[in-house]
Design a protein around this motif. Structure first.
Motif, PDB file in Angstrom:
ATOM      1  N   PRO A  36       8.223  -3.926   4.101  1.00  0.00           N
ATOM      2  CA  PRO A  36       8.317  -3.387   5.458  1.00  0.00           C
ATOM      3  C   PRO A  36       7.293  -3.999   6.404  1.00  0.00           C
ATOM      4  CG  PRO A  36       8.180  -1.642   3.824  1.00  0.00           C
ATOM      5  CD  PRO A  36       7.840  -2.904   3.132  1.00  0.00           C
ATOM      6  N   GLN A  37       7.751  -4.246   7.590  1.00  0.00           N
ATOM      7  CA  GLN A  37       6.869  -4.781   8.622  1.00  0.00           C
ATOM      8  C   GLN A  37       5.907  -3.684   9.066  1.00  0.00           C
ATOM      9  OE1 GLN A  37       8.576  -7.401  11.620  1.00  0.00           O
ATOM     10  NE2 GLN A  37       7.647  -6.121  13.204  1.00  0.00           N
ATOM     11  N   GLY A  38       4.719  -4.065   9.374  1.00  0.00           N
ATOM     12  CA  GLY A  38       3.727  -3.111   9.863  1.00  0.00           C
ATOM     13  C   GLY A  38       2.927  -2.482   8.731  1.00  0.00           C
ATOM     14  N   GLY A  39       3.343  -2.802   7.537  1.00  0.00           N
ATOM     15  CA  GLY A  39       2.629  -2.182   6.402  1.00  0.00           C
ATOM     16  C   GLY A  39       1.429  -3.018   5.964  1.00  0.00           C
ATOM     17  N   LEU A  40       0.702  -2.372   5.084  1.00  0.00           N
ATOM     18  CA  LEU A  40      -0.483  -3.022   4.551  1.00  0.00           C
ATOM     19  C   LEU A  40      -0.105  -3.607   3.188  1.00  0.00           C
ATOM     20  CD1 LEU A  40      -3.151  -2.913   6.083  1.00  0.00           C
ATOM     21  CD2 LEU A  40      -3.913  -1.138   4.521  1.00  0.00           C
ATOM     22  N   SER A  66       0.833  -1.194   0.000  1.00  0.00           N
ATOM     23  CA  SER A  66       0.000   0.000   0.000  1.00  0.00           C
ATOM     24  C   SER A  66       0.868   1.245   0.000  1.00  0.00           C
ATOM     25  CB  SER A  66      -0.915  -0.028   1.224  1.00  0.00           C
ATOM     26  OG  SER A  66      -1.566   1.216   1.379  1.00  0.00           O
ATOM     27  N   ARG A  67       0.550   2.107  -1.020  1.00  0.00           N
ATOM     28  CA  ARG A  67       1.273   3.375  -1.098  1.00  0.00           C
ATOM     29  C   ARG A  67       0.264   4.491  -1.290  1.00  0.00           C
ATOM     30  NH1 ARG A  67       4.385   1.592   1.437  1.00  0.00           N
ATOM     31  NH2 ARG A  67       6.402   0.666   0.943  1.00  0.00           N
TER      32      ARG A  67
END
Lengths: 402, 779
Positions: free
Chosen positions: A302-306, A275-276
């Motif tokens: 990246p960890q924590g991303g959607l 997700s950006r």
């Protein structure tokens, strides 16, 4: 890491808008040197070549191939790389050599090679970008980068190049391929065949340049939270083992659940999309670890991303081709294209199939309005036109010269 | 399809981006990395070309502008403004916004191309990013502080640990040393102390091999390995005794310094056995006794790379010092022990030790039935030497006597000095005959003169011998009896020995009595002077008198001089007695000279004992008496015996000269009885010879002795000396003496020694019968 800069084109020579040309030649000759000679000859349609771009199948004896080209154009700056398939105006091919020549006073080019790139990818990108720093600041500039996609997270190469040229210079290019063997790719710099390198050409042009970027994948269902990841490996999605979630969501076929090769083939057309702000950043899935249930990408997740699981088909991919070409042409500010360079991900080729890619190249050609088209099927694509990010997976990048 | 509007994005897009951001930034290990990460993230997430972290006056970090083309002022300005425009070459204006980063009192700037600026949600996200960057920077700073604090603490802890270890090491070393000290002070046997020292060296220095060597007293070219650690039996046997110069220890002794050998094999002095065993390094320190190196302590190792630090050397020196203390102490103890039982001067056992031995000997004799002998020695004339030549000479004489005494004994015999000039000998398993032989041997040994300090001194010993059968007599009694026997021997004369008999007790007690009485006699003036006339032999006329002292006891009995003079001399009473005799006799004779016509030139002969003669004041005494009495020294003859001449001839000679200078004449008494009569005549100023009675006794016999007597008389005449014959008892002797042209004489034939009153009458009588005095040519 070695840096080699090719001499600049004489800045005194007056540049007229008419004095620019692009030629593309290809050869299917089995004999490598001959193939090089043929392709080069076909590309050099005019005088004063400023740059040779060489895309060649790794099936060839690349050194001999370069030798053949050098016979035809001994002094022209040359960069290129091995491919997972070549694109020329007439259509896609394998085991061939495609040479693109830029020339005329309207272009000035500087080239660099950064060797031992994998030792410090960011530094390699910065070193390669050095060729863009010298010379006159032309109105239109692009930095063309060709790298070894198997050598690590190519985002770092982009970041390195960005640290040198900043937001003022768009970045374009692709990662060399090796006919899907995924073993070793090659880069070309003048008469040399290199490995683990980044080769770059800073192209200054009197006329505008346009860059189009599209991938053609669509989201499947609701996004997941990347609850655990480590670098390029996705470990857990929504606190569950990533592989399990992935296979489940996609209702993957049995062979993909057990056979690594089958999985890779399946995953080729089912990437992640991070997700950006605008759109998703597609992440190519290279393989899965059936033991720890993790999924390996070729760029950082990246960890924590959607993240979404994406899928695509021939239609969506071809639609993306049209979008990318349109974008690129838009960048020419109404001028007639002089030539197109296309960096197309092997994943899209995988979706399109051999028929599909013929279709695709035809479409690109239509948008180039007959201007020469060259390119190759890549292990990763480079395109930075805004923002700082510039490394793409499973995307089509089109560079249009005006 | 591919572009997603933020407005249609999940409402938690920014939250989720922030989440990613936090995770990424939290992984930063230092502030620059955190700031770079924040910038990169902010730019990527917001799809901005430019991101920067600025403080009030500096661009801390930046991405997006071409290298070397950073518009610092513009960025700083952008940092101050919440909304701003930045220009990026070839791109144009960027919408810039900045959010606070409190920790550095700065801002995070993000600038993006495009038509619009940042959406509220984006600004919110950015603000959150700024805050979390700030928090991260603070955390990193605190971590760093804590880290450096911890490093500080760690370092201090390390330092403390090191100090503690050092203190513990010192503690251990001190404990070791104090243990050794305690054992020294407790007089733990020396070998144990030395072992403790060696073990201490092993423990404190850590080297595998330790050796303590002491120089062999009997053979100072060698050392003995007295204590060791880490030396195998075989090695011990081979190296127990080695030449003084061998090894590190040897050099330490010879050069009296700390020695380190680092490449043992290569060293010249290396002990072969150790070099062969690949000993690598050694450290040796000398051990001292009374300041002289008498040994060494060596530590050594087979490990390579051993470096002996100053601390190591100090430690070993301290241990060696303790060994030295122990040695000195042991020696002192030995010496004390020795002193406690031995006479300091001569080294002979003292009275206590002798007594112990005697007690043990008696017990043994009791058990075995053997006989033992005890000899008690007293040196005759020792007091003479002491008084005349001084205590120094006296001491040397005693040492010499002790040596000769030792040499005349068998190994099993024990000699001791009881004190003064008294010695004792214990001879176990000795019969009466053996004891007598021993006594004679000792007498002979002591009979030859001693050469002390340039003088020839003759001392004889009176020896008392007691023999005990089978330990029937206890030690005390034995000693007492030996003493009594010695007294007897003394009374018998010079250089005599006597064997104890029970009746000696009487004599002894007599003597003890005598001493007391004598002292009283001096106080009570119980002494009288008797006079024996000396006559012309031809006419019988008295020409002089010899003054003789007599002791009249309370009960009226007269004690002859032979009995009390020696005692008086021993008791130091001879001077007062002598003085009395001089004054009395001079006064008396003077009186006779005045009152009797035929005694006008009456001579007076006074005996001077050797002791009197050695007194420096004797001349003064004589002068004093002469003055006090008005006596004419021309009429004075001083008689001395040959014994007086035996010692310190130069002093005696001088004194005689002095006396002659006063005007008196010197007579040699008992002439012919001594050893060197003729020498005396040659060396001393003699005027008169008094021929000993023993010669006169035989003079009329016509024997060899008579010839001898004649020879003496001739000698005297030849030397122009007056001759006085002593002890004349019958007319035959007189006739012979006259014939031999001896002119004067005395003896019972004429008169025995008479009290003054009686002699006065004698003189009176002579007047009446006086014949013409013949003139006898001395010729």
């Amino acid at each position: 890491m070695g840096i080699v800069s090719a001499p600049l084109v004489d800045p005194e020579a007056p540049a007229t808008i008419a004095d620019r040309w692009i030629g593309v030649g290809s050869s299917s000759a089995k004999e490598s040197r001959q193939a090089g000679v043929e392709a080069a000859k076909a590309a050099l349609r005019s005088a004063d070549p400023k740059l040779l771009l060489v895309f060649a199948s790794p099936a060839h004896d690349l050194q001999a191939m370069l030798g053949g080209i050098r016979e035809v154009a001994p002094a022209t700056p040359l960069i290129g790389c091995s491919t997972a398939g070549e694109i020329a105006t007439d259509g896609p091919s394998d085991a061939s050599v495609v040479v693109t020549a830029l020339g005329g006073s309207g272009f000035s080019v500087a080239t660099t090679a950064a060797r031992n790139a994998s030792a410090d990818l960011r530094q390699a990108g910065a070193a390669a970008a050095a060729c863009a720093e010298n010379g006159p600041a032309a109105e239109h500039q692009v930095l063309l980068l060709l790298s070894d996609g198997l050598g690590g997270d190519q985002q770092e190469v982009v970041r390195g190049a960005y640290s040198v040229v900043g937001g003022s210079v768009p970045l374009v290019g692709g990662c060399a391929g090796d006919d899907l063997a995924m073993r070793k790719t090659f880069q070309f710099f003048d008469g040399e065949v290199l490995e683990d390198s980044v080769v770059a050409a800073a192209i200054n042009s009197d006329a505008p340049l346009g860059i189009g970027v599209q991938h053609g994948w669509t989201r499947v269902g609701a996004p997941f939270l990347v609850t655990a990841s480590s670098g390029t490996r996705v470990l857990a999605l929504d606190d569950r083992p990533a592989l399990d979630v992935y296979l489940e969501r996609l209702e993957a076929p049995d062979d993909a659940r057990t056979d690594p090769a089958a999985f890779t083939r399946f995953a080729l057309t089912h990437p992640f999309g991070l997700s950006r702000r605008s759109g998703e950043e597609v992440r190519f899935i290279a393989e899965a670890n059936f033991d720890d249930r993790s999924i390996g990408c070729i760029a950082e997740v990246p960890q924590g991303g959607l993240a979404w699981i994406m899928e695509g088909d021939a239609t969506s991919v071809l639609d993306a081709t049209i979008s990318a070409c349109t974008q690129a042409v838009d960048g020419l500010s109404g001028r007639t294209p002089l030539g197109f360079l296309a960096f197309d991900c092997i994943a899209r080729r995988g979706v399109l199939g051999s028929e599909g890619i013929r279709d695709e190249v035809a479409r690109i050609k239509s948008y180039s309005q007959g201007a020469p088209v060259a390119g190759f099927y890549t292990y990763g694509e480079i395109a930075r036109t805004h923002g700082v990010s510039g490394f793409h997976n499973q995307t089509l990048v089109v560079l249009a010269f005006g | 399809m591919n572009t997603t509007d933020i407005s249609t994005a999940p409402s938690n897009w920014s939250t989720q981006q922030l989440a990613e951001f936090l995770v990424a930034v939290a992984a930063s290990t230092d502030p620059p990395a955190a700031m770079r990460c924040a910038m990169q993230w902010a730019a990527e997430v917001l799809e901005a070309e430019v991101a920067a972290v600025v403080t009030g006056d500096a661009v801390v970090d930046m991405i997006g502008f071409p290298r070397g083309q950073v518009p610092v002022a513009a960025l700083l300005a952008a940092g101050r403004e919440a909304i701003h425009l930045l220009v990026l070459p070839r791109v144009g204006a960027l919408h810039s916004t900045s959010v606070a980063v409190e920790e550095i009192e700065g801002h995070l700037i993000v600038a993006r191309s495009g038509d619009t600026g940042f959406l509220p949600e984006e600004l919110g996200l950015l603000r959150a990013m700024g805050r979390s960057l700030s928090m991260t920077l603070r955390t990193l700073r605190m971590l760093e502080q804590e880290r450096s604090l911890r490093a500080d603490v760690e370092e201090r802890a390390q330092e403390n640990l090191r100090l503690l270890l050092m203190v513990r090491e010192r503690q251990t070393a001190l404990e070791r040393l104090s243990k050794i000290q305690v054992s020294i002070s407790r007089r733990v046997p020396l070998p144990e102390v030395l072992n403790a020292v060696v073990e201490g060296a092993h423990e404190l220095l850590g080297d595998e091999v330790v050796g303590l060597r002491l120089v062999d007293h009997d053979d100072p070219g060698f050392v003995n390995l007295v204590s060791s650690v880490g030396v195998s039996h075989a090695m011990l046997a081979a190296t127990k005794r080695s030449p003084l110069t061998a090894g590190a220890g040897g050099r330490a002794i010879v050069e009296d310094r700390v020695v380190i050998i680092n490449d043992y094999k290569k060293d010249d002095a290396a002990i072969d056995e150790f070099a062969g065993a690949d000993l690598q390094s050694a450290l040796a320190v000398p051990i001292h006794e009374n300041g002289h190196p008498v040994g060494s302590i060596t530590v050594a190792t087979y490990r390579a790379g051993r470096h002996y630090s100053d601390t190591d050397c100090e430690m070993l020196v301290a241990l060696a010092h303790h060994a030295s203390i122990a040695l000195n102490d042991a020696k002192a103890v030995d010496q004390m022990r020795h002193l406690a039982y031995h006479d300091a001067l001569t080294g002979l056992p003292n009275r206590s030790l002798f007594f112990e031995h005697l007690v043990r000997a008696v017990a043994n004799a009791n058990r075995t039935g053997a006989s033992l002998a005890v000899l008690y020695l007293d040196l005759d004339r020792f007091k003479l030497v002491n008084d005349s030549l001084g205590h120094n000479m006296g001491d040397q004489l005693l040492e010499a006597v002790a040596q000769r005494l030792r040499n005349s004994l068998r190994t099993a015999d024990l000699a001791a000095r009881l004190g003064g000039d008294e010695f004792a000998v214990l001879a176990e398993n000795t019969s009466a005959e053996g004891a007598t032989v021993l006594a004679e041997r000792i007498c002979n040994a002591l009979g030859d003169p001693f050469r002390i300090g340039g003088h020839d001194l003759a001392v004889a010993a009176s020896i008392g011998v007691v023999v005990d059968e089978a330990g029937h007599t206890d030690a005390d009694s034995l000693l007492r009896n030996a003493d009594l026997a010695m007294y007897r021997a003394k009374l018998d004369g010079v250089g005599q020995h006597a064997v104890y008999e029970p009746d000696m007790h009487v004599v002894a007690s007599d003597r003890a009595h005598m001493e007391g009485n004598l002292r009283r006699a001096v106080q009570l003036e119980q002494f009288e002077v008797h006079y024996q006339p000396i006559v012309w032999l031809a006419s019988g006329e008295a020409i002089g008198v010899e003054a003789l002292v007599r002791w009249r006891r309370e009960d009226g009995t007269l004690v002859p001089p032979a009995e009390f003079i020696p005692v008086a001399e021993d008791m130091g009473l001879i001077m007062p007695i002598g003085r009395m005799v001089m004054h009395t006799s001079m006064r008396q004779v003077r009186e006779w000279q005045r009152t009797h016509a035929n005694a006008a030139g009456l001579h007076l002969s006074i005996n001077l004992s050797p002791r009197q003669l050695y007194q420096p004041g004797v001349v003064a005494e004589v002068v004093d008496a002469l003055n006090a009495t008005g006596f004419d020294p021309a009429h004075l003859t001083l008689e001395i015996t040959e014994t007086a001449l035996m010692h310190d001839t130069s002093t005696v000679s001088t004194r005689l000269e002095e006396l002659r200078a006063v005007g008196a004449r010197i007579a040699l008494d008992d002439f012919g009885t001594g050893y060197s009569s003729l020498t005396y005549l040659r060396n001393f100023p003699i005027d008169v010879l008094k021929v000993d009675k023993s010669f006169i006794d035989d003079i009329a016999c016509g024997t060899d002795k008579a010839n001898l007597a004649r020879g003496i008389i001739e000698l005297g005449r030849t030397m122009h000396l007056d001759i006085v014959a002593e002890g004349i008892e019958d007319p035959l002797q007189v006739a012979e003496l006259v014939r031999l042209r001896c002119r004067m004489g005395q003896g019972y034939h004429f008169a025995k020694p008479l009290p003054a009153e009686e002699l006065g009458r004698y003189l009176q009588a002579q007047e009446g019968t006086r014949a013409a005095r013949p003139t006898i040519l001395a010729g």
